[in-house]
Design an enzyme around this catalytic site. Structure first.
Site, PDB file in Angstrom:
ATOM      1  N   CYS A 134      18.843  71.122 -75.293  1.00 37.59           N
ATOM      2  CA  CYS A 134      17.490  70.569 -75.189  1.00 37.59           C
ATOM      3  C   CYS A 134      16.614  71.399 -74.258  1.00 37.59           C
ATOM      4  CB  CYS A 134      17.543  69.120 -74.723  1.00 37.59           C
ATOM      5  SG  CYS A 134      18.368  68.879 -73.138  1.00 37.59           S
ATOM      6  N   HIS A 172      17.420  64.331 -70.806  1.00 39.96           N
ATOM      7  CA  HIS A 172      16.915  65.045 -71.978  1.00 39.96           C
ATOM      8  C   HIS A 172      15.562  65.669 -71.639  1.00 39.96           C
ATOM      9  CE1 HIS A 172      16.322  66.108 -76.115  1.00 39.96           C
ATOM     10  NE2 HIS A 172      15.251  65.349 -76.227  1.00 39.96           N
TER      11      HIS A 172
END
Length: 711
Positions: free
Chosen positions: A91, A169
């Site tokens: 990510c 994230h």
């Protein structure tokens, strides 16, 4: 392709080095500590790190949730660089590529330029596969990652850094074709947050969106300015109440003034048959509450002496008619007086006219503050009592029902159908409240009342008040009440809490005017009360104006969105004059609509409101003030935590660690600790990992003969 991608830490230096390894020139990553400040220099995008709340397994799947902000047009999605994250732990690289490959004025270098040209027009899924099959990106990514341990101990006291980072994230916020997009590789579509304003940069829009997402959107509101506006509006509502009583019943002022000049208060018995019967309540209460020091003497309408009140309902202290006062026997059936004709069928004007006479006769009297003030609670039972009162207010002989014995109400009744008003201090409460509020609008206001000639007064401050329960003292403040407009947390459970105060002004005045808190004076009265419905949406964003004829209307906002404290010209002579000066707004705070309310039309016309409606509005203003005080307190505490965390993060612990190790060595304990630590690692660390590797083939070899025997 999904093997070998490691977790990256959220460090601006790491991201800057990773961008350089991609071949990009002239770009660096900086960490943002203050979202309220403008960003200096050109900004290409924001990377936002947040905690991933779903299960660990689902991180490999792209979320299929779609809302109204999702961009589902394939032409728009394919023309921007938006890739699905198909590889775990990638990510961070996805977030960087989402920013860099959507910029037209950045030197991307050969690797990313080739990637951008190759994936032009691809779907998000195809772009995700392209990232996963780029060895240059994987190599640069892993070069800055912490190597994963080849084994994990069987027992750990806490989570490792790698496992902890797996719960976070990265997403990107990028400006594309004049609109702000949120690019999250774990979502099926990009999110369109719309265009930014003409007079602002795209970074301002992005900062607002991020603040709303992390719950810091309220930090942009200037709570001090909102509190100032609300307190000025509270003063205006109090002026409107005072002016309404002054206009509706001016003849009662002179009547009671002459009565007070003829007869002193102490010499009047409890069964006095004066037209207003005000001394009936003053004599018992004043005599009971008198102290030798002459400081604490309570009027009939002052909410004092908490020992006479139940813990959750601080009532007004009224002496029962069965007590002797100064040797005068009590009268079991006191005479009551009838209200004027236009108020006889209403329950909202029980005593304000008589209070105006107290104001006219008691101006300039000495006021001695009381040491133990009274705490008010937000009790729903008060409303139930008032509903019972309303149900019986149609008969000529009005009786006020109470839930338990020994709780006399503010009114008493007799067989002749006359009404005796026992609460004489409403106007004094209003007037003294206004006088104190003009001194300092930035601090909680206080109530000061005077009961009449020859008796000291009592001041009830709105802060630092003890709990109604005599045995304990509450440390809660008025800022713990939910907002009247935007707080969904109000419930009977919270309201029944004796340590959760309501507005002392509203609670006292409503009990004086109505006996107890009226059912329509609940905080949830927005749908039922006209004043709250009309003025509620603008009560915290603009000032109210009270005209000479009693019309209450909001002032037009001249400059909105400044976020600075409004400059006003406060009214003068609110105690002695019924026509305060107009208040004008120079700068108004941001007028954001509150949820659950309908903003009125642009042309706001003023209207006259009844005392009940004004008291409901006053209660909502008090609740809104309490809500903003709570928010301001929360922001202050949050800032303190930020500073503590920053000091903890930037503190150099090396000196302390070296000193501690030196002390252990001097005491001869260092060698033993090191040896013990090594032995523990041998039992739980490398040896266990090696044993696991050897046991797997052994188990397979042992299992085959058993299967052969079964066959």
């Amino acid at each position: 392709m999904n093997k070998g991608w490691l977790e990256l830490e959220s460090d601006p230096g790491l991201f800057t080095l990773l961008v350089e390894d991609f071949g990009v020139k002239g770009v660096q990553v900086e960490e943002i500590y203050d979202l309220q400040s403008k960003c200096q220099g050109p900004v290409y995008g924001f990377i936002f790190l947040f905690k991933w709340i779903e299960e660990r397994r689902s991180r490999r799947k792209v979320s299929t949730l779609v809302d109204d902000t999702s961009v589902i047009d394939d032409d728009i999605v394919n023309n921007m660089f938006f890739a699905h994250q198909l590889i775990p732990n990638s990510c961070a690289t996805h977030a960087l590529l989402s920013v860099l490959l959507n910029c037209s004025n950045v030197d991307l270098g050969p690797t990313l330029s080739r990637m951008k040209d190759f994936t032009k027009g691809f779907s998000p899924e195809s772009k995700g596969y392209a990232i996963g099959n780029a060895p240059e990106l994987a190599k640069a990514h892993n070069s800055h990652a912490r190597p994963e341990p080849r084994h994990l101990p069987e027992k750990q006291n806490g989570l490792s850094a790698v496992r902890t980072m797996e719960a976070f994230h990265f997403v990107s916020y990028v400006p594309i074709t004049g609109r702000l997009f949120e690019l999250d590789g774990l979502k099926v579509y990009p999110i369109d947050h719309g265009p930014w304003g003409e007079d602002e940069e795209w970074t301002d829009k992005a900062r607002r969106v991020i603040m709303e997402r992390i719950g810091l959107a309220t930090a942009g509101i200037k709570y001090e300015a909102r509190l100032h506006v609300l307190k000025v509006n509270r003063q205006t509502v109090l002026e409107a109440l005072q002016q309404l009583i002054r206009v509706t019943q001016p003849e009662l002022i002179q009547t009671h003034k002459s009565q007070e000049s003829q007869l002193p208060e102490e010499s009047k018995p409890a069964s006095s048959k004066s037209p207003l019967a005000l001394e009936t309540s003053r004599a018992p209460v004043a005599s009971e509450s008198t102290h030798t020091d002459g400081v604490e003497e309570v009027a009939g309408s002052c909410p004092q002496a908490p020992t006479h009140s139940p813990p959750s309902k601080p009532k007004l202290v009224v002496k029962p008619p069965g007590s002797n006062i100064n040797g005068v026997p009590p009268n079991p059936t006191p005479i009551v007086q009838r209200l004027p004709a236009f108020l006889d069928n209403h329950n909202y004007a029980k005593s304000p006219m008589q209070e105006e006479e107290d104001l006219a006769a008691g101006v300039g009297r000495s006021r001695v503050p009381v040491r133990p003030p009274q705490q008010y609670s937000d009790d729903e039972d008060d409303y139930e009592d008032e509903e019972e009162d309303d149900a019986q207010s149609t008969s000529s002989a009005i009786r006020y029902k109470r839930k338990g014995p020994g709780k006399p109400g503010p009114l008493s009744s007799s067989g002749d159908g006359q009404l005796s008003v026992l609460q004489p201090n409403t106007i004094n409460v209003l007037a003294e409240k206004l006088k104190e509020s003009q001194k300092d609008l930035s601090i909680p206001l206080s109530i000061k009342t005077s009961s009449g000639a020859g008796s000291p007064a009592v001041a009830v401050p709105t802060h630092s008040q003890p709990s109604p329960t005599p045995s304990n003292e509450s440390t809660d403040t008025a800022s713990e009440i939910g907002s009247a407009f935007n707080s969904p947390l109000r419930s009977p459970i919270r309201s029944a809490n004796p340590t959760r105060p309501s507005s002392p002004v509203t609670s006292h005045i409503s009990k004086v005017l109505f006996g107890e808190d009226d059912s329509l004076l609940r905080v949830d009265c927005i749908r039922y009360n006209r004043a709250v419905r009309d003025l509620g949406p603008v009560i915290s964003t603009g000032l109210l104006h009270l005209a000479e004829d009693g019309v209450l209307s909001p002032l037009a906002l001249t400059e909105s969105g400044k976020g600075s404290s409004p400059s006003i010209r406060p009214s003068q002579g609110s105690q002695g004059s019924g026509s305060p000066e107009e208040k004008e707004v120079v700068e108004a705070v941001d007028s954001r609509e509150k949820p659950g309310l309908v903003r009125p039309s642009e042309s706001l016309n003023g209207e006259k409101y009844s005392p009940k409606e004004l008291l409901a509005l006053l209660k909502c203003v008090e609740a809104e003030i309490a809500n903003y005080e709570a928010c301001l307190k929360e922001e202050v505490e949050k800032r303190k935590k930020f500073k503590i965390d920053d000091q903890r993060r930037t503190h150099n612990y090396d000196e302390f660690i070296c000193t501690f190790i030196s002390m252990l060595a001097q005491e001869g304990m260092l060698a033993n600790l090191v040896e013990q630590n090594i032995s523990v690692r041998r039992r739980q660390g490398v040896s266990i990992g090696r044993l696991h590797k050897q046991r797997k083939p052994d188990r397979r070899k042992r299992s085959r003969p058993y299967k052969a025997k079964r066959q």
